[in-house]
Design a protein around this motif. Structure first.
Motif, short mmCIF file in Angstrom:
data_model
loop_
_atom_site.label_atom_id
_atom_site.label_comp_id
_atom_site.label_asym_id
_atom_site.label_seq_id
_atom_site.Cartn_x
_atom_site.Cartn_y
_atom_site.Cartn_z
N LYS A 124 0.85 -1.18 0.00
CA LYS A 124 0.00 0.00 0.00
C LYS A 124 0.89 1.24 0.00
O LYS A 124 1.75 1.40 0.86
N VAL A 125 0.67 2.09 -1.01
CA VAL A 125 1.35 3.38 -1.06
C VAL A 125 0.30 4.45 -0.84
O VAL A 125 -0.73 4.45 -1.51
N THR A 126 0.54 5.33 0.10
CA THR A 126 -0.43 6.36 0.41
C THR A 126 0.27 7.69 0.60
O THR A 126 1.47 7.75 0.89
N GLU A 127 -0.51 8.75 0.43
CA GLU A 127 0.05 10.08 0.62
C GLU A 127 0.00 10.47 2.09
O GLU A 127 -0.95 10.11 2.81
N LYS A 128 0.98 11.21 2.51
CA LYS A 128 1.01 11.71 3.88
C LYS A 128 -0.30 12.42 4.21
O LYS A 128 -0.80 13.21 3.41
N GLY A 129 -0.86 12.09 5.38
CA GLY A 129 -2.09 12.72 5.82
C GLY A 129 -3.35 11.91 5.53
O GLY A 129 -4.41 12.18 6.11
N LYS A 130 -3.21 10.91 4.65
CA LYS A 130 -4.38 10.09 4.34
C LYS A 130 -4.55 8.97 5.38
O LYS A 130 -3.60 8.60 6.06
N ASP A 131 -5.76 8.43 5.47
CA ASP A 131 -6.02 7.29 6.36
C ASP A 131 -5.86 5.99 5.57
O ASP A 131 -6.15 5.94 4.38
N VAL A 132 -5.41 4.93 6.26
CA VAL A 132 -5.30 3.62 5.61
C VAL A 132 -5.90 2.55 6.51
O VAL A 132 -5.91 2.69 7.74
N GLU A 133 -6.41 1.50 5.88
CA GLU A 133 -6.93 0.35 6.60
C GLU A 133 -6.22 -0.91 6.12
O GLU A 133 -6.14 -1.16 4.92
N LEU A 134 -5.73 -1.69 7.06
CA LEU A 134 -5.05 -2.93 6.75
C LEU A 134 -5.88 -4.08 7.33
O LEU A 134 -6.34 -4.00 8.47
N ASP B 136 -2.38 7.84 19.14
CA ASP B 136 -3.83 7.72 18.99
C ASP B 136 -4.27 7.74 17.54
O ASP B 136 -5.46 7.64 17.24
N ARG B 137 -3.32 7.87 16.61
CA ARG B 137 -3.68 7.76 15.20
C ARG B 137 -3.89 6.30 14.80
O ARG B 137 -4.45 6.01 13.75
N PHE B 138 -3.42 5.40 15.65
CA PHE B 138 -3.52 3.97 15.38
C PHE B 138 -4.69 3.38 16.16
O PHE B 138 -4.86 3.65 17.35
N SER B 139 -5.49 2.55 15.48
CA SER B 139 -6.56 1.84 16.16
C SER B 139 -6.78 0.52 15.44
O SER B 139 -6.35 0.34 14.29
N ALA B 140 -7.41 -0.40 16.12
CA ALA B 140 -7.70 -1.70 15.50
C ALA B 140 -8.98 -2.24 16.08
O ALA B 140 -9.34 -1.94 17.22
N GLU B 141 -9.67 -3.02 15.27
CA GLU B 141 -10.86 -3.71 15.75
C GLU B 141 -10.86 -5.12 15.20
O GLU B 141 -10.21 -5.42 14.20
N ARG B 142 -11.63 -5.95 15.88
CA ARG B 142 -11.77 -7.32 15.44
C ARG B 142 -13.24 -7.66 15.49
O ARG B 142 -13.86 -7.65 16.57
N THR B 143 -13.81 -7.96 14.35
CA THR B 143 -15.24 -8.19 14.26
C THR B 143 -15.56 -9.68 14.34
O THR B 143 -14.93 -10.48 13.65
N GLY B 144 -16.53 -10.02 15.19
CA GLY B 144 -16.97 -11.40 15.27
C GLY B 144 -15.90 -12.38 15.69
O GLY B 144 -16.00 -13.58 15.42
N GLY B 145 -14.88 -11.87 16.35
CA GLY B 145 -13.80 -12.74 16.80
C GLY B 145 -12.98 -13.31 15.69
O GLY B 145 -12.22 -14.27 15.90
N SER B 146 -13.06 -12.71 14.49
CA SER B 146 -12.31 -13.27 13.37
C SER B 146 -11.48 -12.17 12.71
O SER B 146 -10.41 -11.83 13.19
N SER C 29 -9.69 -8.86 11.47
CA SER C 29 -9.25 -7.66 12.17
C SER C 29 -8.83 -6.60 11.15
O SER C 29 -8.29 -6.93 10.08
N THR C 30 -9.07 -5.34 11.52
CA THR C 30 -8.65 -4.21 10.70
C THR C 30 -7.81 -3.27 11.54
O THR C 30 -8.22 -2.88 12.64
N LEU C 31 -6.62 -2.94 11.04
CA LEU C 31 -5.76 -1.95 11.67
C LEU C 31 -5.90 -0.66 10.87
O LEU C 31 -5.70 -0.66 9.65
N THR C 32 -6.27 0.41 11.55
CA THR C 32 -6.47 1.70 10.89
C THR C 32 -5.41 2.69 11.36
O THR C 32 -5.17 2.81 12.57
N ILE C 33 -4.81 3.36 10.40
CA ILE C 33 -3.87 4.44 10.72
C ILE C 33 -4.43 5.72 10.13
O ILE C 33 -4.63 5.81 8.91
#
Lengths: 111, 113
Positions: B11-21, B63-73, B75-79
């Motif tokens: 993933k290549v992104t521009e500075k300041g943009k949000d990304v989801e992994l 605090d720019r980093f967060s993650a969630e895991r849905t249904g116990g399976s 997971s998404t890491l958001t920056i």
């Protein structure tokens, strides 16, 4: 604070030249020590888990040993395909969530 | 699936943009880890999920980093508001709690330009 130090940072061997990689650790109550192999561009691949001092495990040309302060990964008669970065990690009993990794040893085996 | 699957692989992104992994763990594995690996460095712990328990977020660098895991399976890491220093390989791993051996995915290589 838990710490894991691996040495050397890099190791170059000739094919067939046996050697050892070191992982020194400080942790309050070791739950387990893990060895992984990582090839470039890939995720770490599990090799061994060691739980108590004196324990040894073997897999092909690799043998891992554990003492109360360090672990060794012995490589016997290495082949070029053993070239990779070898990572060591520890997990403490008090905190089952966190595996603390060392920086790794980059092994190159020349034919 | 047979192993841990991560997307995208690059993933290549521009500075300041949000990304989801994204991370798809091995089926049946209740524990899920996120790690970050900078060039030539060891693995830096970010966050851990175990079943329905509150996640261990102690490794998140800001605090720019967060993650969630849905249904116990899955997971998404958001920056959010990505910075150049966020450039690294983000690795996901999963394990059965019983033996705690973590199996890793191939990672997502994030480049912030």
């Amino acid at each position: 604070e838990d710490q894991v130090t691996q040495s050397p940072e890099a190791l170059r061997l000739q094919e067939g030249e046996s050697s050892s990689l070191n992982c020194s650790y400080t942790v309050s109550g070791l739950r387990g020590l893990f060895w992984y192999r990582q090839d470039p561009g890939k995720g770490p691949e599990f090799l061994f888990t060691l739980y108590s001092a004196g324990e040894e495990k073997e897999k092909e040309r690799l043998k891992a040993t554990l003492t109360k302060k360090e672990s060794f990964l012995h490589i016997t008669a290495p082949k070029p395909e053993d070239s990779a970065t070898y990572l060591c990690a520890v997990q403490a009993r008090r905190n089952n969530n966190d595996m603390r990794f060392g920086a790794g040893t980059r092994l190159t085996v020349k034919p | 699936g047979a192993g841990v699957s991560q997307s995208p692989s690059n993933k290549v992104t521009e500075k300041g943009k949000d990304v989801e992994l994204r991370c798809d763990p091995i089926s049946g594995h209740t524990a899920l880890y996120w790690y970050r690996q900078s060039l030539g460095q060891g693995l830096e712990f970010l966050i851990y999920f175990q079943g329905n328990s509150a996640p261990d977020k102690s490794g998140l660098p800001s605090d720019r980093f967060s993650a969630e895991r849905t249904g116990g399976s899955v997971s998404t890491l958001t920056i959010q508001r990505t910075q150049q220093e966020d450039s690294a390989v983000y690795l996901c791993a999963s394990s059965l709690v019983k033996d705690r051996v973590a199996f890793f995915g191939q990672g997502t290589r994030l480049t912030v330009v």
